[in-house]
Write an enzyme that holds these catalytic residues in place. Structure first.
Site, PDB file in Angstrom:
ATOM      1  N   SER A  84       0.785  -1.235   0.000  1.00 27.65           N
ATOM      2  CA  SER A  84       0.000   0.000   0.000  1.00 27.65           C
ATOM      3  C   SER A  84       0.815   1.283   0.000  1.00 27.65           C
ATOM      4  O   SER A  84       0.242   2.371  -0.114  1.00 27.65           O
ATOM      5  CB  SER A  84      -0.970   0.003   1.177  1.00 27.65           C
ATOM      6  OG  SER A  84      -2.026  -0.901   0.921  1.00 27.65           O
ATOM      7  N   TYR A 177     -10.595   2.329   5.687  1.00 29.17           N
ATOM      8  CA  TYR A 177      -9.571   1.990   4.705  1.00 29.17           C
ATOM      9  C   TYR A 177     -10.152   1.041   3.669  1.00 29.17           C
ATOM     10  O   TYR A 177     -10.678  -0.023   4.012  1.00 29.17           O
ATOM     11  CB  TYR A 177      -8.399   1.345   5.422  1.00 29.17           C
ATOM     12  CG  TYR A 177      -7.141   1.219   4.604  1.00 29.17           C
ATOM     13  CD1 TYR A 177      -6.388   2.333   4.296  1.00 29.17           C
ATOM     14  CD2 TYR A 177      -6.694  -0.026   4.167  1.00 29.17           C
ATOM     15  CE1 TYR A 177      -5.211   2.219   3.560  1.00 29.17           C
ATOM     16  CE2 TYR A 177      -5.531  -0.153   3.439  1.00 29.17           C
ATOM     17  CZ  TYR A 177      -4.796   0.977   3.138  1.00 29.17           C
ATOM     18  OH  TYR A 177      -3.640   0.865   2.412  1.00 29.17           O
ATOM     19  N   SER A 178     -10.074   1.418   2.410  1.00 31.69           N
ATOM     20  CA  SER A 178     -10.625   0.597   1.333  1.00 31.69           C
ATOM     21  C   SER A 178      -9.757   0.712   0.098  1.00 31.69           C
ATOM     22  O   SER A 178      -9.584   1.802  -0.463  1.00 31.69           O
ATOM     23  CB  SER A 178     -12.058   1.027   1.002  1.00 31.69           C
ATOM     24  OG  SER A 178     -12.536   0.331  -0.141  1.00 31.69           O
ATOM     25  N   ASN A 179      -9.229  -0.414  -0.360  1.00 29.47           N
ATOM     26  CA  ASN A 179      -8.402  -0.426  -1.569  1.00 29.47           C
ATOM     27  C   ASN A 179      -9.183   0.017  -2.799  1.00 29.47           C
ATOM     28  O   ASN A 179      -8.593   0.507  -3.770  1.00 29.47           O
ATOM     29  CB  ASN A 179      -7.838  -1.828  -1.780  1.00 29.47           C
ATOM     30  CG  ASN A 179      -6.822  -2.208  -0.728  1.00 29.47           C
ATOM     31  OD1 ASN A 179      -5.691  -1.747  -0.753  1.00 29.47           O
ATOM     32  ND2 ASN A 179      -7.225  -3.045   0.207  1.00 29.47           N
ATOM     33  N   GLY A 323       2.935  -0.745   3.950  1.00 26.82           N
ATOM     34  CA  GLY A 323       2.257  -1.619   3.009  1.00 26.82           C
ATOM     35  C   GLY A 323       2.392  -3.086   3.355  1.00 26.82           C
ATOM     36  O   GLY A 323       3.390  -3.519   3.946  1.00 26.82           O
TER      37      GLY A 323
END
Length: 380
Positions: A84, A177-179, A323
């Site tokens: 990330s 938190y969201s990809n 990440g």
């Protein structure tokens, strides 16, 4: 195919200066001890770190073994999947487009991707670009719906997995938190520029920051291009390590696909915070934060692809992201004067190991403050 291997005996690597001319660094003991503990006490196969002093001098550190099946040493400055941290790269590209007047930070996603973002409680007309980058859009994460099959994914396929779920909350009404946010941001970049996200990251970030060992893998590219320690997956704490180095990273795309090194990560964040990648006005926006929760450390706050983390020394904060990617984990921080620390391990550990990595970063940055460096003060 994944190959099971035993944990083996984990040897400890030596401190290796990147430049023979670099003077003795008082942080060396702090960092090396931390890496030794990650290997010896926490049981990770290998740990790598790089410390930059803000004046162009950098040192690399290693512990453990780079290949459990052969016992090969950890390559100094080896490449890892940075997960990330890739979000910060994507955010920089978006903010450059904002600076160029091609994207409105408070304009709707629908302006650039009309009709694409729709679902149960999801409407791209009500989600701004800012909310994407800050995880305040309410878009649900697609990662829980990925197939267990190791295969390639297209970005719009990832978005479709997300849009099959209900919104987490109304846009702007919370933080989660969201990809998915960064998949949409990547699609926006491609729509506005007419070029691939990988090409824009290469041109606008990697070349501009002088990152010599960083790249976005091409479709179907599974192998790391340069020297690297192998990355490992473990199904349970007492299960054997499985070699997960050659893994298709397309499931993460704009949210986590980049390959880099700990030294290049330091160089990237230092360049960003010194205003070399985006103009001051856009950097100030990136560092305007809201309270954040997991997966970040307690007290962390999220900006636009940047995370501020409180340090234990004198009220300072560091900036970075961190990440997690199949086979690898990275944590790091950069202070306002460019002092940077990045730590990587060659497995995806649990929260306890992540916190150990965060303590190493904190100790090294605070040691820098005690020897003349200054962490940035206060909060935005």
């Amino acid at each position: 195919m994944l190959t099971a291997v035993g944990a083996g005996v984990l040897a400890v690597g030596a401190v290796v200066p990147q430049s023979a001319a670099a003077p003795p660094d008082p942080r060396a003991g702090v960092v090396q001890q931390g890496l030794d503990e990650l290997v010896g006490s926490e049981g990770v196969p290998a740990a790598l770190a790089s410390v930059a002093d803000g004046r162009g001098r950098s040192r690399a550190y290693t512990a453990g073994v780079g290949d459990l099946s052969t016992g090969a040493p950890v390559p100094r400055g080896g490449q890892v999947r940075i997960g990330s941290n890739s979000k910060a790269f994507t955010a920089v590209v978006v903010m450059q487009l904002v600076a160029e007047g091609r994207v409105d930070l408070d304009g709707s996603v629908d302006t650039y991707l009309p009709g694409l973002v729709r679902g149960d409680g999801i409407d791209g007309r009500r989600i701004t670009v800012r909310r994407l980058l800050q995880h305040t859009s309410g878009l649900p994460d697609y990662t829980g719906r990925l197939s267990e099959e190791i295969r390639a994914y297209e970005p719009r396929e990832l978005l479709s997995l997300a849009l099959g779920q209900k919104a987490d909350f109304e846009p702007g009404a919370g933080w989660k938190y969201s990809n998915t946010n960064y998949v949409v941001a990547g699609l926006l970049v491609e729509e506005v520029t007419g070029r691939s996200l990988a090409a824009e990251i290469e041109r606008r970030v990697i070349r501009r920051a002088g990152l010599r060992h960083t790249y976005v893998p091409a479709p179907g590219e599974l192998r790391l291009r340069e020297r690297h320690p192998k990355g490992y997956h473990r199904a349970a704490p007492d299960a054997p390590f499985l070699d997960a180095t050659e893994w298709d990273p397309s499931w993460a795309w704009a949210a986590g696909q980049v390959v880099s090194t700990t030294s290049d990560l330091n160089r990237f964040y230092s360049a960003l915070l010194r205003g070399r990648l985006v103009p001051r006005a856009q950097l100030d926006q990136m560092r305007t934060t809201v309270a954040a929760g997991r997966p970040f450390a307690e007290g962390s706050r999220y900006g636009l692809g940047l995370v501020s983390t409180p340090l234990s020394c004198r009220g300072a904060v560091s900036w970075g992201h961190g990440g997690s990617m199949t086979g690898y984990e990275t944590r790091g921080g950069t202070t306002g004067d460019g002092v940077s620390v990045s730590v990587a391990v060659t497995t995806q550990p649990g929260r306890a190991v992540q916190q150990h990595m965060e303590r190493i970063v904190d100790a090294a940055l605070c040691a820098a403050a005690d020897t003349g460096g200054e962490g940035e003060r206060g909060e935005r």
